[in-house]
Write an enzyme that holds these catalytic residues in place. Structure first.
Site, PDB file in Angstrom:
ATOM      1  N   HIS A 131       0.831  -1.210   0.000  1.00 14.41           N
ATOM      2  CA  HIS A 131       0.000   0.000   0.000  1.00 14.41           C
ATOM      3  C   HIS A 131       0.866   1.260   0.000  1.00 14.41           C
ATOM      4  CE1 HIS A 131      -3.032   2.698   2.245  1.00 14.41           C
ATOM      5  NE2 HIS A 131      -3.497   2.537   1.030  1.00 14.41           N
TER       6      HIS A 131
ATOM      7  N   HIS B 165      -1.225  11.013  -2.208  1.00 15.04           N
ATOM      8  CA  HIS B 165      -2.534  10.598  -1.701  1.00 15.04           C
ATOM      9  C   HIS B 165      -3.461  11.777  -1.420  1.00 15.04           C
ATOM     10  CE1 HIS B 165      -5.481   9.347   1.363  1.00 15.04           C
ATOM     11  NE2 HIS B 165      -5.468   8.184   0.732  1.00 15.04           N
TER      12      HIS B 165
ATOM     13  N   GLU C 249      -4.218   3.654  -8.351  1.00 10.93           N
ATOM     14  CA  GLU C 249      -5.462   4.272  -7.895  1.00 10.93           C
ATOM     15  C   GLU C 249      -5.551   5.677  -8.469  1.00 10.93           C
ATOM     16  OE1 GLU C 249      -6.399   4.581  -3.647  1.00 10.93           O
ATOM     17  OE2 GLU C 249      -8.016   5.988  -4.167  1.00 10.93           O
TER      18      GLU C 249
HETATM   19  O1  G3P Z   1      -6.422   1.359  -2.957  1.00 10.44           O
HETATM   20  C1  G3P Z   1      -6.600   0.983  -1.631  1.00 10.44           C
HETATM   21  C2  G3P Z   1      -6.522   2.156  -0.727  1.00 10.44           C
HETATM   22  O2  G3P Z   1      -5.370   2.880  -1.055  1.00 10.44           O
HETATM   23  C3  G3P Z   1      -7.719   3.053  -0.816  1.00 10.44           C
HETATM   24  O3  G3P Z   1      -7.719   4.043   0.150  1.00 10.44           O
HETATM   25  O4  G3P Z   1      -7.279   6.262   1.060  1.00 10.44           O
HETATM   26  O5  G3P Z   1      -5.476   4.557   1.090  1.00 10.44           O
HETATM   27  O6  G3P Z   1      -6.162   5.608  -1.043  1.00 10.44           O
HETATM   28  P1  G3P Z   1      -6.601   5.160   0.320  1.00 10.44           P
HETATM   29 MG    MG Z   2      -4.850   4.492  -2.447  1.00  3.71          MG
END
Ligand code: G3P
Ligand code: MG
Length: 235
Positions: free
Chosen positions: A15, A57, A103
């Site tokens: 992640h 992010h 993402e």
């Molecule tokens: O893609 C999984 C996760 O990254 C989604 O939430 O807020 O960490 O981008 P966030």
């Molecule tokens: Mg993410």
């Protein structure tokens, strides 16, 4: 309609790289993920003020970079050097042999534009030797724009909790996968997702027992801050 091959995901995705060990969404984090056994990472892509796709992010630079400024108002040349462009990230993946869950994390109002720029970049520079990336987004408009511009990239609908309309939403964006938050995931939801033929990825899971339980529910892939811990847990 373009027929995509079945989505092939690794069992574990790092992640934002390996954010338990290195600053999230940085080249250092991607190296750390690789060192700790990840074969894929997840990153968040948005546009700078001048339309350059970058890896970040938050909407603001405050939390991660200590600069009280919005990404949407900052041209690429004024971003800190630690914020990779999407192209720099991809060059790093080429070097490390990493796959990627991209993402699409648009700044408000740039949902379709961000997706179009991201897939244009992928078409231009994604290494053919790497597995085809998986696009994901919480924003249906981003996934629809990606589908229209570059249907060849598999898509996953990102969702914190399955609402009643999840199947209709997944169908409307041509989702091959469902990327679901761990907090609201139930065994029944996992079964429904798998029965509908989707690959199921669950985020963000850092606890070994929880990871084993989620794999037991039928999840294909765990997205985690600590890929080494989860790889060991589900080995
Ligand atoms: O893609 C999984 C996760 O990254 C989604 O939430 O807020 O960490 O981008 P966030
Ligand atoms: Mg993410």
């Amino acid at each position: 309609m373009l027929q995509l091959p079945p989505l092939q995901l690794p069992r574990v995705i790092g992640h934002r790289g390996a954010m338990a060990y290195a600053p999230e969404n940085t080249l250092a984090s991607f190296h750390e993920a690789r060192r700790r056994g990840a074969t894929w990472v997840e990153i968040d892509v948005k546009l700078s003020a001048d339309g350059v796709p970058i890896v970040m992010h938050d909407a603001s630079l405050e939390r991660t970079m200590g600069i009280a400024r919005l990404v949407a108002e900052t041209p690429r040349a004024e971003l800190p050097a630690d914020v990779p462009t999407f192209e720099q990230a991809i060059a790093c993946f080429r070097e490390l042999g990493l796959g990627c869950n991209v993402e699409i994390k648009p700044c408000e109002g740039r949902e379709a534009e961000t997706a179009r720029v991201a897939v244009e970049t992928l078409r231009r520079v994604w290494p053919s030797a790497l597995p085809s990336p998986l696009l994901s987004s919480f924003k249906d408009a981003s996934l629809k724009a990606a589908m229209a511009a570059a249907p060849e990239f598999a898509r996953a609908l990102l969702i914190g909790e399955l609402g009643e309309d999840w199947e209709a939403r997944a169908q409307a964006v041509g989702a091959a996968g469902m990327n679901v938050g761990r907090r609201k995931l139930t065994a029944a939801a996992a079964v429904a997702i798998k029965r509908a033929g989707h690959a199921l990825s669950v985020w963000t899971v850092n606890d070994p027992d929880e990871a084993r339980a989620i794999v037991g529910m039928g999840a294909d892939c765990i997205i985690t801050d600590a890929p080494d811990v989860i790889l060991r847990a589900i080995a």
